[in-house]
Design a protein around this motif. Structure first.
Motif, PDB file in Angstrom:
ATOM      1  N   GLY A   1      40.110  42.442  49.270  1.00 24.99           N
ATOM      2  CA  GLY A   1      40.692  42.453  47.931  1.00 24.99           C
ATOM      3  C   GLY A   1      41.824  41.464  47.784  1.00 24.99           C
ATOM      4  N   LEU A   2      42.706  41.403  48.764  1.00 29.75           N
ATOM      5  CA  LEU A   2      43.832  40.465  48.704  1.00 29.75           C
ATOM      6  C   LEU A   2      43.362  39.016  48.727  1.00 29.75           C
ATOM      7  CD1 LEU A   2      46.333  42.270  51.108  1.00 29.75           C
ATOM      8  CD2 LEU A   2      46.585  41.967  48.640  1.00 29.75           C
ATOM      9  N   ALA A   3      42.228  38.765  49.369  1.00 35.16           N
ATOM     10  CA  ALA A   3      41.725  37.389  49.453  1.00 35.16           C
ATOM     11  C   ALA A   3      41.369  36.841  48.077  1.00 35.16           C
ATOM     12  CB  ALA A   3      40.500  37.347  50.373  1.00 35.16           C
ATOM     13  N   PHE A   4      41.060  37.728  47.131  1.00 29.72           N
ATOM     14  CA  PHE A   4      40.700  37.281  45.784  1.00 29.72           C
ATOM     15  C   PHE A   4      41.919  37.096  44.871  1.00 29.72           C
ATOM     16  CE2 PHE A   4      36.552  38.601  47.151  1.00 29.72           C
ATOM     17  CZ  PHE A   4      35.668  37.845  46.391  1.00 29.72           C
ATOM     18  N   LEU A   5      43.105  37.378  45.363  1.00 32.28           N
ATOM     19  CA  LEU A   5      44.300  37.273  44.526  1.00 32.28           C
ATOM     20  C   LEU A   5      44.527  35.869  43.967  1.00 32.28           C
ATOM     21  CD1 LEU A   5      46.661  38.879  43.386  1.00 32.28           C
ATOM     22  CD2 LEU A   5      47.959  38.335  45.466  1.00 32.28           C
ATOM     23  N   PRO A   6      44.309  34.790  44.736  1.00 32.34           N
ATOM     24  CA  PRO A   6      44.546  33.445  44.177  1.00 32.34           C
ATOM     25  C   PRO A   6      43.716  33.136  42.937  1.00 32.34           C
ATOM     26  CG  PRO A   6      44.411  33.330  46.564  1.00 32.34           C
ATOM     27  CD  PRO A   6      44.018  34.719  46.179  1.00 32.34           C
ATOM     28  N   ILE A   7      42.476  33.603  42.881  1.00 31.51           N
ATOM     29  CA  ILE A   7      41.669  33.316  41.698  1.00 31.51           C
ATOM     30  C   ILE A   7      42.218  34.045  40.480  1.00 31.51           C
ATOM     31  CG2 ILE A   7      39.971  35.176  42.035  1.00 31.51           C
ATOM     32  CD1 ILE A   7      37.822  33.251  41.095  1.00 31.51           C
ATOM     33  N   THR A   8      42.767  35.240  40.690  1.00 30.17           N
ATOM     34  CA  THR A   8      43.377  35.988  39.591  1.00 30.17           C
ATOM     35  C   THR A   8      44.612  35.262  39.067  1.00 30.17           C
ATOM     36  OG1 THR A   8      42.616  38.040  40.612  1.00 30.17           O
ATOM     37  CG2 THR A   8      44.292  38.228  38.910  1.00 30.17           C
ATOM     38  N   VAL A  19      38.084  43.902  42.650  1.00 36.05           N
ATOM     39  CA  VAL A  19      37.836  43.803  44.092  1.00 36.05           C
ATOM     40  C   VAL A  19      39.099  44.143  44.868  1.00 36.05           C
ATOM     41  CG1 VAL A  19      37.107  42.268  45.958  1.00 36.05           C
ATOM     42  CG2 VAL A  19      36.041  42.083  43.705  1.00 36.05           C
ATOM     43  N   LEU A  20      40.248  43.628  44.402  1.00 36.87           N
ATOM     44  CA  LEU A  20      41.524  43.887  45.066  1.00 36.87           C
ATOM     45  C   LEU A  20      41.860  45.380  45.040  1.00 36.87           C
ATOM     46  CD1 LEU A  20      44.284  43.072  46.267  1.00 36.87           C
ATOM     47  CD2 LEU A  20      45.059  42.590  43.937  1.00 36.87           C
ATOM     48  N   LEU A  21      41.825  45.991  43.847  1.00 34.35           N
ATOM     49  CA  LEU A  21      42.156  47.410  43.731  1.00 34.35           C
ATOM     50  C   LEU A  21      41.157  48.283  44.474  1.00 34.35           C
ATOM     51  CD1 LEU A  21      43.275  47.757  39.994  1.00 34.35           C
ATOM     52  CD2 LEU A  21      44.705  47.738  42.034  1.00 34.35           C
ATOM     53  N   GLY A  22      39.881  47.904  44.401  1.00 35.78           N
ATOM     54  CA  GLY A  22      38.872  48.688  45.097  1.00 35.78           C
ATOM     55  C   GLY A  22      39.135  48.763  46.582  1.00 35.78           C
ATOM     56  N   GLY A  23      39.518  47.624  47.166  1.00 37.58           N
ATOM     57  CA  GLY A  23      39.821  47.622  48.593  1.00 37.58           C
ATOM     58  C   GLY A  23      41.053  48.435  48.934  1.00 37.58           C
ATOM     59  N   LEU A  24      42.123  48.247  48.166  1.00 43.46           N
ATOM     60  CA  LEU A  24      43.371  48.952  48.457  1.00 43.46           C
ATOM     61  C   LEU A  24      43.226  50.460  48.246  1.00 43.46           C
ATOM     62  CD1 LEU A  24      45.920  46.486  46.790  1.00 43.46           C
ATOM     63  CD2 LEU A  24      45.427  46.746  49.224  1.00 43.46           C
TER      64      LEU A  24
END
Length: 493
Positions: free
Chosen positions: A299-306, A148-153
């Motif tokens: 995408g950045l919003a999902f970084l904490p779960i990673t 999700v993060l990479l897809g957005g960026l």
């Protein structure tokens, strides 16, 4: 010793590419729709074509790994997947993209079906295997969020084409390294029997089943379309089960299901993944359509779960499993997942990321970091050397079908709830949020059912109890050598 950890790294890279291909498109779909002129229903086939090929071929791919060698199947799948990624990125029409995605699903099935079996063979020692499963689980769980993060960026900085092109250099390097470092144990070959009739039945049944599930979101669960195709899938799969009972060389030996641990672990995994996959899809939509996030911010919003998954699954999970056993750790992980999803089921229309979303992501990350290595170990606990490929394929099939079912059920119910709220006079944002809340709540319920299955059907065994990492029992009961008579999961304290 070093070469097998390098082999694990290569296998993890292959797994990561597969996971990324499933999630990296989520935030690029709008750009693809606008560029290629997809209708809303047609756009779904960029995902569905991949899932149908992937889910339908996993069992057959796993058995092929047992017969002609896991390394050969892995390298073949990786080559097909990399080429199909290039084809997808170059696609200029809707038909070309959907076709390339179907081929990509074939490559993904061949690549991923044999990975777990190869890990079992590479790491016969209990502690090393638990660590290896932790790495595998991290790649699977964190890879979905990274996608999700990479897809957005990538979509925002370059274009949607690059969400596919990014796989090409990674795939080429991974193939070259894998060809050098992976062992190449030969299977018994085609003469041992491939059960072509069983292969045709299960492949057609799974493909039709996945097609029915992913199509139910558009046609409705009670529609003639869903009911008819669903019955057809069940008939094919029923015929496959009957075939396995008398085939001389069955594709899926029914003896695998004699293990209560394996059967219950696969059921728990399907329910857990259904809730998790649905969460990732709906959470991305909530952030974009209700809170107004752009693709990069989503995408950045999902970084904490990673980060949370990495912190728990890379090393910590193996030690906790060794101390308390996989069943206990799985129960704790499922509990955290259920709480995280239940909190998301309360998100308001005018929600804030820090107050309303972040706590859930942290809980979900910790829970996934604990639950995935534990359930993976349990799902592979009865694998013998001759069946490691098919057991790996079964675990992956369970995961993919569970994920497809979760996305279809949760999105259908969320959409129905949203439509009902809109008809009742609610605003668009409020109606969307209400639908997503219902989806998160159903996801939490699925995880609770998974915890119930774990508590009732999975039993604490000798391998779950703390025996000490260097105890005589731990050493003597663990098989050794390149071809042990049976690979039994042990989790020493």
């Amino acid at each position: 010793m070093r070469s097998r950890w390098l082999a694990l790294f290569v296998l993890s890279v292959g797994s990561l590419m597969i996971i990324l291909s499933e999630t990296i498109m989520n935030v690029a779909l709008r750009s693809i729709q606008r560029d290629l002129g997809f209708s809303q229903s047609g756009l779904g086939w960029t995902v569905n074509a991949y899932l149908i090929a992937f889910g339908g071929l996993l069992l057959l791919a796993g058995r092929l790994g047992d017969l002609i060698g896991a390394k050969r199947i892995f390298l073949t799948g990786l080559a097909i997947f990399t080429l199909a990624s290039l084809m997808s990125g170059l696609a200029t029409t809707r038909e070309l993209l959907i076709g390339a995605r179907f081929v990509q699903g074939i490559g993904a099935a061949l690549t991923s079906a044999v990975i777990l079996g190869m890990i079992v063979t590479l790491f016969p020692e209990a502690r090393a295997r638990a660590t290896a499963f932790g790495v595998y689980a991290f790649v699977g769980a964190a890879g979905a969020s990274v996608g999700v993060l990479l897809g957005g960026l990538i979509t925002q900085a370059l274009s949607w084409h690059w969400v596919f092109f990014v796989n090409v250099p990674i795939g080429l390097v991974a193939w070259i390294v894998a060809a050098r470092v992976l062992d190449d144990p030969r299977g018994p070959g085609w003469r041992a029997g491939a059960d072509l009739t069983g292969a045709a039945l299960v492949t057609a049944g799974l493909m039709l089943g996945v097609y029915t599930i992913v199509g139910a979101a558009a046609s409705g669960w009670a529609s003639v379309h869903t009911f008819g195709f669903g019955l057809g899938a069940l008939a094919l799969l029923g015929g496959f089960v009957l075939r396995q009972g008398y085939a001389a060389t069955p594709l899926l030996p029914l003896r695998i299901f004699r293990s209560r641990q394996v059967s219950a672990a696969n059921l728990a995994q399907a329910l857990m993944v259904a809730g998790m996959f649905g969460f990732q899809f709906l959470a991305a939509l909530y952030l974009q359509r209700v809170l107004g996030y752009d693709p990069a911010r989503t995408g950045l919003a999902f970084l904490p779960i990673t980060v949370a998954i990495a912190a728990v699954s890379l090393g910590l999970a193996a030690r906790i499993i060794g101390r308390f056993g996989p069943r206990a750790v799985l129960l704790v992980g499922l509990g955290l997942l259920a709480v995280g999803l239940a909190l998301l089921a309360r998100v308001p229309v005018q929600g804030g990321y820090v107050a309303d979303v972040l706590p859930s992501l942290v809980l979900l990350g910790i829970g996934a970091g604990l639950a995935l290595p534990a359930v993976t170990g349990l799902a592979m606990s009865g694998a013998t050397p001759r069946d490691s490929g098919i057991a790996s394929g079964l675990a992956n099939t369970t995961q993919q079908v569970g994920g497809a079912l979760g996305i279809a059920v949760l999105t259908t119910l969320a959409t129905t709830r949203t439509d009902h709220l809109l008809a009742g006079g609610n605003g668009t944002a409020a109606a969307l949020a209400g639908g997503y809340r219902l989806g998160f709540g159903i996801g939490a319920a699925l995880v609770v059912v998974a915890a119930t299955v774990t508590a009732v059907l999975l039993r604490t065994t000798g391998s779950d109890r703390a025996a000490g990492p260097d105890s005589t029992e731990a050493q003597s009961t663990e098989p050794s050598g390149p071809n042990p008579p049976k690979l039994i999961m042990k989790f020493p304290a």
